[in-house]
Design a protein around this motif. Structure first.
Motif, PDB file in Angstrom:
ATOM      1  N   UNK A 191      33.512  13.593  -8.895  1.00  0.00           N
ATOM      2  CA  UNK A 191      32.161  13.460  -8.020  1.00  0.00           C
ATOM      3  C   UNK A 191      32.175  14.225  -6.643  1.00  0.00           C
ATOM      4  N   UNK A 192      31.107  14.435  -6.660  1.00  0.00           N
ATOM      5  CA  UNK A 192      30.928  14.585  -4.407  1.00  0.00           C
ATOM      6  C   UNK A 192      31.406  13.903  -3.750  1.00  0.00           C
ATOM      7  N   UNK A 193      30.663  12.231  -4.421  1.00  0.00           N
ATOM      8  CA  UNK A 193      31.229  11.466  -3.058  1.00  0.00           C
ATOM      9  C   UNK A 193      32.678  10.364  -2.827  1.00  0.00           C
ATOM     10  N   UNK A 194      33.369  10.593  -3.861  1.00  0.00           N
ATOM     11  CA  UNK A 194      34.488  10.162  -4.063  1.00  0.00           C
ATOM     12  C   UNK A 194      36.169  11.191  -4.690  1.00  0.00           C
ATOM     13  N   UNK A 195      35.637  11.396  -5.009  1.00  0.00           N
ATOM     14  CA  UNK A 195      36.330  12.805  -5.967  1.00  0.00           C
ATOM     15  C   UNK A 195      36.932  12.558  -6.881  1.00  0.00           C
ATOM     16  N   UNK A 196      36.192  11.218  -8.015  1.00  0.00           N
ATOM     17  CA  UNK A 196      36.853  11.480  -9.099  1.00  0.00           C
ATOM     18  C   UNK A 196      35.932  11.848 -10.326  1.00  0.00           C
ATOM     19  N   UNK A 197      36.685  12.133 -11.285  1.00  0.00           N
ATOM     20  CA  UNK A 197      36.558  13.021 -12.568  1.00  0.00           C
ATOM     21  C   UNK A 197      35.643  12.003 -13.737  1.00  0.00           C
ATOM     22  N   UNK A 198      34.306  12.430 -13.582  1.00  0.00           N
ATOM     23  CA  UNK A 198      33.371  11.374 -14.723  1.00  0.00           C
ATOM     24  C   UNK A 198      33.227  12.188 -16.171  1.00  0.00           C
ATOM     25  N   UNK A 199      32.964  11.416 -17.099  1.00  0.00           N
ATOM     26  CA  UNK A 199      32.844  12.780 -18.808  1.00  0.00           C
ATOM     27  C   UNK A 199      31.475  12.107 -18.306  1.00  0.00           C
ATOM     28  N   UNK A 200      31.228  11.300 -18.741  1.00  0.00           N
ATOM     29  CA  UNK A 200      29.803  11.040 -18.335  1.00  0.00           C
ATOM     30  C   UNK A 200      28.570  10.164 -17.771  1.00  0.00           C
ATOM     31  N   UNK A 201      26.892  10.987 -18.225  1.00  0.00           N
ATOM     32  CA  UNK A 201      26.185  10.882 -17.406  1.00  0.00           C
ATOM     33  C   UNK A 201      26.186   9.939 -16.693  1.00  0.00           C
ATOM     34  N   UNK A 202      25.963   8.865 -17.250  1.00  0.00           N
ATOM     35  CA  UNK A 202      25.886   7.456 -16.803  1.00  0.00           C
ATOM     36  C   UNK A 202      26.468   6.884 -15.542  1.00  0.00           C
ATOM     37  N   UNK A 203      27.594   6.670 -16.030  1.00  0.00           N
ATOM     38  CA  UNK A 203      28.402   6.689 -14.806  1.00  0.00           C
ATOM     39  C   UNK A 203      28.840   7.322 -13.478  1.00  0.00           C
ATOM     40  N   UNK A 204      28.397   8.368 -13.978  1.00  0.00           N
ATOM     41  CA  UNK A 204      28.422   9.252 -12.960  1.00  0.00           C
ATOM     42  C   UNK A 204      27.211   8.506 -11.849  1.00  0.00           C
ATOM     43  N   UNK A 205      25.846   8.744 -12.599  1.00  0.00           N
ATOM     44  CA  UNK A 205      25.049   8.218 -11.836  1.00  0.00           C
ATOM     45  C   UNK A 205      24.962   7.206 -11.431  1.00  0.00           C
ATOM     46  N   UNK A 206      25.949   5.538 -12.091  1.00  0.00           N
ATOM     47  CA  UNK A 206      25.809   4.524 -11.657  1.00  0.00           C
ATOM     48  C   UNK A 206      26.627   4.841 -10.349  1.00  0.00           C
ATOM     49  N   UNK A 207      27.035   5.198 -10.092  1.00  0.00           N
ATOM     50  CA  UNK A 207      28.438   5.658  -9.097  1.00  0.00           C
ATOM     51  C   UNK A 207      27.573   6.079  -7.835  1.00  0.00           C
ATOM     52  N   UNK A 208      26.734   7.079  -7.988  1.00  0.00           N
ATOM     53  CA  UNK A 208      25.843   7.642  -6.317  1.00  0.00           C
ATOM     54  C   UNK A 208      25.003   6.868  -6.771  1.00  0.00           C
ATOM     55  N   UNK A 213      21.341  12.418  -6.063  1.00  0.00           N
ATOM     56  CA  UNK A 213      21.181  13.749  -6.901  1.00  0.00           C
ATOM     57  C   UNK A 213      20.339  14.410  -6.528  1.00  0.00           C
ATOM     58  N   UNK A 214      20.554  15.964  -6.974  1.00  0.00           N
ATOM     59  CA  UNK A 214      19.556  16.871  -6.891  1.00  0.00           C
ATOM     60  C   UNK A 214      19.973  17.893  -8.023  1.00  0.00           C
ATOM     61  N   UNK A 215      18.929  18.492  -8.254  1.00  0.00           N
ATOM     62  CA  UNK A 215      18.302  19.632  -9.400  1.00  0.00           C
ATOM     63  C   UNK A 215      18.927  20.930  -8.414  1.00  0.00           C
ATOM     64  N   UNK A 216      19.420  22.102  -8.976  1.00  0.00           N
ATOM     65  CA  UNK A 216      19.568  23.510  -8.508  1.00  0.00           C
ATOM     66  C   UNK A 216      17.998  24.142  -8.451  1.00  0.00           C
ATOM     67  N   UNK A 217      17.117  23.802  -8.543  1.00  0.00           N
ATOM     68  CA  UNK A 217      15.521  23.988  -8.686  1.00  0.00           C
ATOM     69  C   UNK A 217      15.465  24.463  -7.264  1.00  0.00           C
ATOM     70  N   UNK A 218      14.842  25.866  -6.724  1.00  0.00           N
ATOM     71  CA  UNK A 218      14.066  25.690  -5.402  1.00  0.00           C
ATOM     72  C   UNK A 218      12.557  24.903  -5.072  1.00  0.00           C
ATOM     73  N   UNK A 219      12.948  24.162  -4.473  1.00  0.00           N
ATOM     74  CA  UNK A 219      11.852  23.190  -3.753  1.00  0.00           C
ATOM     75  C   UNK A 219      10.324  24.539  -3.857  1.00  0.00           C
TER      76      UNK A 219
END
Length: 114
Positions: free
Chosen positions: A50-67, A74-80
């Motif tokens: 995680x870029x917010x707290x440095x913890x390691x996540x292997x679940x998308x839902x847990x990471x999004x909940x934390x964010x 959370x942003x993607x890598x698409x060019x605006x």
């Protein structure tokens, strides 16, 4: 008497057309690919830090909940492709700032009001 697309048809013709179109609906299209089951999107991911707290996540839902709790977007890598349109207040503030800047520049050059 049954109708097909608004036209009266015999019962035999109606059954023939219905069976034909039902059969067509279940035929595999050339663009469908060769998968024999539906695609499944899993909640697991390779471990990410995680870029917010440095913890390691292997679940998308847990990471999004934390964010979400941390207020992180959370942003993607698409060019605006299109810039956001500024609000009316932002446009007015920018216009006033430009006028004030031009006025200061004219005053310094000796063209403004004393």
């Amino acid at each position: 008497m049954p109708t097909w697309l608004g036209h009266p048809v015999s019962q035999a013709e109606y059954n023939r057309l219905r069976n034909h179109y039902e059969e067509q609906a279940f035929q595999r299209r050339p663009t469908q690919g060769t998968l024999c089951c539906p695609m499944i999107i899993s909640d697991t991911q390779r471990p990410l830090q995680s870029m917010a707290d440095g913890k390691i996540y292997d679940s998308k839902s847990q990471m999004r909940r934390h964010y979400k709790e941390a207020g992180v977007v959370e942003v993607g890598n698409d060019v605006p492709t299109k810039r956001a349109t500024p609000s009316r207040d932002e446009r007015e503030r920018a216009k006033k700032a430009r006028k004030a800047s031009v006025g200061r520049a004219l005053s310094r050059a000796g063209f403004g009001a004393a």
